[in-house]
Design an enzyme around this catalytic site. Structure first.
Site, mmCIF file in Angstrom:
data_model
loop_
_atom_site.group_PDB
_atom_site.id
_atom_site.type_symbol
_atom_site.label_atom_id
_atom_site.label_comp_id
_atom_site.label_asym_id
_atom_site.label_seq_id
_atom_site.Cartn_x
_atom_site.Cartn_y
_atom_site.Cartn_z
ATOM 1 N N LYS A 57 -4.462 -12.719 16.179
ATOM 2 C CA LYS A 57 -4.858 -11.851 17.472
ATOM 3 C C LYS A 57 -5.417 -12.330 18.906
ATOM 4 C CE LYS A 57 -3.062 -8.388 14.784
ATOM 5 N NZ LYS A 57 -1.564 -7.649 15.102
ATOM 6 N N ARG A 116 0.376 -0.795 -0.146
ATOM 7 C CA ARG A 116 0.171 0.355 0.010
ATOM 8 C C ARG A 116 0.982 1.443 0.090
ATOM 9 N NH1 ARG A 116 -5.614 -0.699 1.805
ATOM 10 N NH2 ARG A 116 -4.918 1.779 1.087
ATOM 11 N N GLY A 124 2.550 4.009 11.553
ATOM 12 C CA GLY A 124 2.591 2.814 10.406
ATOM 13 C C GLY A 124 4.550 3.104 9.714
ATOM 14 N N ASP A 143 34.773 -28.331 -7.662
ATOM 15 C CA ASP A 143 33.765 -27.960 -6.907
ATOM 16 C C ASP A 143 34.608 -28.270 -5.331
ATOM 17 O OD1 ASP A 143 32.694 -30.555 -7.637
ATOM 18 O OD2 ASP A 143 31.300 -29.775 -5.869
ATOM 19 N N ALA A 180 0.873 -3.083 22.164
ATOM 20 C CA ALA A 180 1.894 -2.944 23.307
ATOM 21 C C ALA A 180 3.018 -1.814 23.591
ATOM 22 C CB ALA A 180 2.487 -4.775 23.400
ATOM 23 N N ASP A 192 35.596 -31.759 -13.928
ATOM 24 C CA ASP A 192 35.120 -32.550 -12.430
ATOM 25 C C ASP A 192 33.407 -32.650 -13.049
ATOM 26 O OD1 ASP A 192 34.737 -33.456 -9.894
ATOM 27 O OD2 ASP A 192 34.016 -32.135 -9.419
ATOM 28 N N TYR A 193 33.165 -34.018 -12.773
ATOM 29 C CA TYR A 193 31.576 -34.022 -12.776
ATOM 30 C C TYR A 193 30.202 -33.694 -11.966
ATOM 31 C CZ TYR A 193 27.417 -36.226 -14.403
ATOM 32 O OH TYR A 193 26.178 -36.582 -15.315
ATOM 33 N N LEU A 204 2.663 -3.498 17.932
ATOM 34 C CA LEU A 204 2.972 -1.889 18.369
ATOM 35 C C LEU A 204 1.843 -1.312 19.141
ATOM 36 C CD1 LEU A 204 3.075 -0.742 14.664
ATOM 37 C CD2 LEU A 204 5.568 -1.235 16.283
HETATM 38 C C1 GDG Z 1 1.919 -6.020 10.798
HETATM 39 C C2 GDG Z 1 2.182 -7.509 12.411
HETATM 40 C C3 GDG Z 1 3.562 -5.408 13.729
HETATM 41 C C4 GDG Z 1 -5.403 -0.418 15.545
HETATM 42 N N1 GDG Z 1 -6.738 0.149 15.826
HETATM 43 C C5 GDG Z 1 -6.621 1.598 15.966
HETATM 44 C C6 GDG Z 1 -5.509 1.487 15.667
HETATM 45 N N2 GDG Z 1 -4.592 0.867 15.314
HETATM 46 C C7 GDG Z 1 -3.188 1.050 15.072
HETATM 47 C C8 GDG Z 1 -2.208 0.152 16.366
HETATM 48 C C9 GDG Z 1 -1.197 0.017 15.581
HETATM 49 C C10 GDG Z 1 -1.449 -1.014 14.070
HETATM 50 O O1 GDG Z 1 -3.071 0.067 14.034
HETATM 51 C C11 GDG Z 1 -1.744 -1.886 14.241
HETATM 52 O O2 GDG Z 1 -0.371 -2.320 14.643
HETATM 53 P P1 GDG Z 1 0.404 -4.185 14.993
HETATM 54 O O3 GDG Z 1 1.401 -3.828 14.628
HETATM 55 O O4 GDG Z 1 -1.020 -4.192 16.207
HETATM 56 O O5 GDG Z 1 -0.471 -5.230 14.032
HETATM 57 P P2 GDG Z 1 -0.770 -5.272 12.492
HETATM 58 O O6 GDG Z 1 -1.737 -4.337 11.882
HETATM 59 O O7 GDG Z 1 -1.099 -6.355 12.688
HETATM 60 O O8 GDG Z 1 0.831 -4.980 11.923
HETATM 61 C C12 GDG Z 1 2.910 -7.182 13.334
HETATM 62 C C13 GDG Z 1 3.427 -4.563 12.587
HETATM 63 O O9 GDG Z 1 3.025 -4.530 11.135
HETATM 64 C C14 GDG Z 1 4.431 -3.267 12.411
HETATM 65 O O10 GDG Z 1 5.575 -4.018 11.742
HETATM 66 O O11 GDG Z 1 4.293 -5.011 14.597
HETATM 67 O O12 GDG Z 1 3.134 -7.637 13.910
HETATM 68 O O13 GDG Z 1 1.602 -7.853 12.365
HETATM 69 O O14 GDG Z 1 0.000 0.873 15.571
HETATM 70 O O15 GDG Z 1 -2.507 1.848 17.074
HETATM 71 N N3 GDG Z 1 -5.204 3.272 14.979
HETATM 72 C C15 GDG Z 1 -6.364 3.894 15.242
HETATM 73 N N4 GDG Z 1 -7.119 3.703 15.717
HETATM 74 C C16 GDG Z 1 -7.887 2.306 15.957
HETATM 75 O O16 GDG Z 1 -9.336 1.954 16.548
HETATM 76 N N5 GDG Z 1 -6.028 5.356 15.373
#
Ligand code: GDG
Length: 758
Positions: A293, A27, A47, A704, A393, A522-523, A391
């Site tokens: 998840k 994207r 992101g 080789d 966490a 060599d073979y 992310l």
């Molecule tokens: C892939 C990998 C890896 C979520 N709900 C809302 C919202 N979010 C945002 C969060 C976070 C992001 O979306 C989700 O990121 P994750 O890392 O949890 O998961 P994936 O989308 O599956 O991403 C993952 C990532 O790539 C990066 O390399 O960590 O393991 O699967 O930033 O905050 N944001 C808003 N409203 C929501 O309702 N504004």
């Protein structure tokens, strides 16, 4: 033959790091909307877009990707021009592409498999064709805009073939690739129907990044088990290049969250939430709707908590946000229904007027609300079954930061699945196995009762980590390490002496100018790829044709110098007008002649060594013994790759000790250990062939493995020696593979036929 056969990688003269950057992801960082003849676009925040903002300075980088919707043909040109103003290059996908490449392979094959859901994989030929085709279009788009030596950074599982496609077309590019999802264990990975192509595609990169060391380790073991490619811990030699591996756990948009938290709107949302939840403690869950998840398991753990602790009913609330995703897929629609049913069950069991244990939102929430919820929650429960990083966490820990005060009774804790990459960067979280419902419920109890001091200590240390590893520093570190990797790879490439086009032209000129040429070949592993069993390596029509054409030139003498048994060579190649040397030089014959042998050696040791090797082959499945008149070979190429190497090393060192007093030589070749009578070697045969040649003779020798070093030692100084494959520095040149070695010989054969040669 084309340039790429020899010049795999060393043509760019500019120093790494000084070029424009091309970012490639499925994207674009904008979502396009088409409404009749009009279009509009919304920039994505957070992101990847936030991560790359710092490194993708305006005017110095371009971003290639899909704008997210089907664009009618008539609008493609104006949309492209419009996007070009923002350094965006759209790759247009049709509805069929979206269905087959995006949903079909990316989301229904690679995504489930790489998250260990092999039973959800739905592979189809049509999907795979579309995946290749769309990857090719992404690559073509990059090739159209990338100047020589440009840095290209490819992202994620939708585009695994792009690095290989770019490498094949343009060895000069500096190619990095980052996988945002896990790389699974080789046991899972090898169930993928297109397993070779995806590995080879990724190995087109100079630098490959993963979130964790485990994923990099799994990638290496898949390369070994699927492609038979051995690696070092930080690099994989592949087709004459060195593909470096890196571990780069992605971070969050710290700056963006700081800004959001500081906004007055966020503060008022937070105040309002505090008022609303004044009497309750909030356990927060935020995830995209996805089976990876683990939301179902989380609901069960929460239910168990309320079963065990009636006193917590009415006091704790699980606030679960599920962001809609892939709902056009029936599996996701079903998942949504299942989760809603579970939520209904728990609420029906434990709810009361005025108390709903699970509050559930099925929608995306605005950033102010998200940041406020992170800040408010007493517990954040992130319990995926598998997650590349996660992310949420990290964002939770960041937004809790200002609650560092020990007296703040609300400082939250993080309950985190050990199967998320985040567990490796946030070790002070309360780690759980999400499948263990009872223990997860126990951890929830423990966290609700944890002292403020402990919560503060855990939280502060994690917030500091999140701040330090933010997404901007992730991108910078990746690119800096990629630049280093390119420098190292080029130095390594020069040290491998891979035959370059210019050198090839010199060899051709010498060949054409010479009236007397001796080719010592060599073979196995040189002319023919190593196969799983020695019998499978019979010569192909291509090889026989090649040898016939080379031997047809009266100026050429072609010798096959092999360790194989004489009967095998006679059966496979005995009808061709070439010399055969078998059993490492013990037996030989001129074209269509009878065999000659060296004087018989002391072979009294043969029976006892044979017994010894038989014992080992009985113990190690997939190994076998080959008996030759003056030698015994223990082959382990069909054994488990790791176990075979382990037992071979052990056997080699034991044999060296135990047979030291006997007239034998022990040689560890390509997946074979050979014990042979002393004084018998390919070198002896080569020495006798070259006995009477003068320096005008063109001598080419190709091998080789280690047994071929005896040949190289017997060569005159002006001979052209070529090692096929990686890892030997005893020859003047190297060629990466038997296929390329054949292409090289084909070029000689064809040059000898041209009028210029007469
Ligand atoms: C892939 C990998 C890896 C979520 N709900 C809302 C919202 N979010 C945002 C969060 C976070 C992001 O979306 C989700 O990121 P994750 O890392 O949890 O998961 P994936 O989308 O599956 O991403 C993952 C990532 O790539 C990066 O390399 O960590 O393991 O699967 O930033 O905050 N944001 C808003 N409203 C929501 O309702 N504004």
């Amino acid at each position: 033959m084309t340039e790429e056969h020899y010049a795999a990688g060393d043509t760019a003269e500019d120093p790494p790091g000084s070029h424009r950057l091309v970012i490639v992801s499925n994207r674009l960082p904008v979502s396009l909307r088409i409404d009749r003849e009009q279009w509009s676009a919304r920039r994505s925040s957070g992101g990847l877009a936030a991560a790359l903002a710092g490194v993708a300075g305006r005017g110095s980088s371009v971003w290639v990707g899909w704008p997210g919707c089907v664009v009618p043909d008539a609008l493609k040109q104006p949309v492209s021009e419009w996007m070009a103003r923002d350094d965006l290059v759209p790759v247009f996908l049709s509805a069929d592409d979206e269905e087959l490449y995006y949903h079909g392979i990316s989301n229904q094959v690679v995504w489930p498999l790489f998250h260990y859901f092999a039973d959800k994989m739905e592979f189809s030929e049509a999907g795979w064709n579309a995946y290749q085709d769309v990857n090719r279009r992404f690559a073509d788009q990059v090739l159209a805009i990338a100047a020589p030596g440009t840095r290209v950074w490819v992202h994620d599982f939708h585009l695994t073939l792009v690095p290989g496609m770019l490498r094949a077309a343009r060895p000069d590019l500096q190619i990095g690739c980052f996988l945002h999802i896990p790389f699974p264990s080789s046991e899972i990975y090898r169930t993928l129907p297109a397993r070779e192509q995806i590995l080879e595609g990724l190995l087109g990169a100079d630098y490959l990044g993963f979130h964790t060391h485990d994923y990099a380790r799994h990638f290496r073991s898949s390369c070994l088990r699927v492609l038979g490619v051995e690696s070092e811990h930080d690099a994989i030699p592949f087709e004459g290049r060195r593909v470096a591996l890196g571990v780069h756990p992605i971070g969050v948009d710290v700056h963006g969250f700081d800004e959001t938290l500081a906004r007055p709107e966020t503060r008022s949302v937070f105040t309002e939430l505090c008022r609303h939840y004044a009497e309750r403690r909030v356990i927060l869950g935020i995830e995209r709707l996805d089976y990876t998840k683990g939301v179902g398991l989380k609901l069960q753990a929460f239910e168990r908590l309320l079963e065990r602790r009636p006193d917590l009913r009415g006091e704790v609330v699980l606030l679960q946000v599920i962001v809609p995703s892939r709902l056009d897929n029936p599996e996701y629609a079903q998942l949504k229904r299942d989760l809603e049913e579970d939520i209904g069950r728990v609420n029906g069991r434990f709810g009361n007027p005025g108390y709903t244990p699970i509050e559930y939102l099925h929608r995306s929430i605005p950033p102010e609300q998200l940041a406020s919820l992170y800040r408010l929650a007493s517990v954040c429960m992130v319990t995926p079954i598998r997650d590349g990083m996660n992310l949420v966490a990290q964002e939770f820990e960041l937004c809790q930061e200002e609650r560092a005060d020990l007296d703040d009774p609300y400082r939250g804790t993080l309950v985190l699945s050990e199967f998320a990459g985040a567990a490796q960067v946030l070790p002070r979280a309360l780690l759980v196995n999400p499948w263990d419902i009872g223990r997860t419920a126990g951890v929830l109890e423990q966290t609700l009762e944890m002292t403020a001091a402990e919560r503060a200590a855990r939280g502060s240390s994690m917030a500091a980590i999140v701040r330090a590893m933010d997404c901007d520093s992730w991108a910078r570190h990746f690119l800096a390490r990629m630049d280093d990797a390119v420098v190292k790879s080029r130095a390594w490439f020069r040290s491998t002496r891979v035959l370059q086009r210019g050198e090839m032209d010199e060899v051709l000129a010498q060949y054409v100018a010479s009236d007397h040429r001796i080719l010592l070949l060599d073979y196995d592993g040189t002319l023919r790829e190593l196969m799983r069993t020695p019998e499978e390596a019979a010569p192909t029509e291509e090889i026989r044709g090649l040898l016939t054409d080379l031997a047809a030139d009266p100026r050429n003498q072609v010798h096959i110098v092999s360790g194989r048994h004489r009967d095998t060579l006679a059966e496979w190649l005995g009808d061709l007008p070439i010399w055969l040397s078998a059993e490492h030089g013990f037996a030989w014959r001129a074209p269509h002649d009878t065999w000659h042998e060296l004087e018989r050696r002391d072979l009294d040791w043969l029976p006892s060594v044979q017994e010894r090797l038989l014992d080992v082959s009985e113990e190690v499945p997939g190994t076998r013994i080959e008996r030759k008149p003056t030698a015994l070979a223990w082959h382990y190429r069909m054994a488990d790759v790791d176990y075979g190497v382990w037992r071979a090393r052990e056997l080699h060192s034991q044999l060296e000790q135990d047979l030291a007093h006997l007239p034998v030589e022990i040689i560890h070749g390509h997946r074979v250990i050979e014990v042979r009578a002393a004084g018998v070697s390919k070198g002896g045969y080569v020495g006798s062939v070259l006995d009477e040649v003068d320096e005008r003779t063109f001598v080419l020798c190709m091998g080789d493995d280690r047994t071929d070093r005896d040949m190289y030692r017997a060569l005159p100084p002006n001979a052209i020696s070529v090692h096929v494959g990686g890892g030997d520095d005893q020859t003047r040149y190297s060629i990466p593979s038997p296929a390329k070695a054949r292409a090289f010989l084909r070029e000689l054969a064809d040059a000898g036929r041209t009028p210029a040669a007469d």
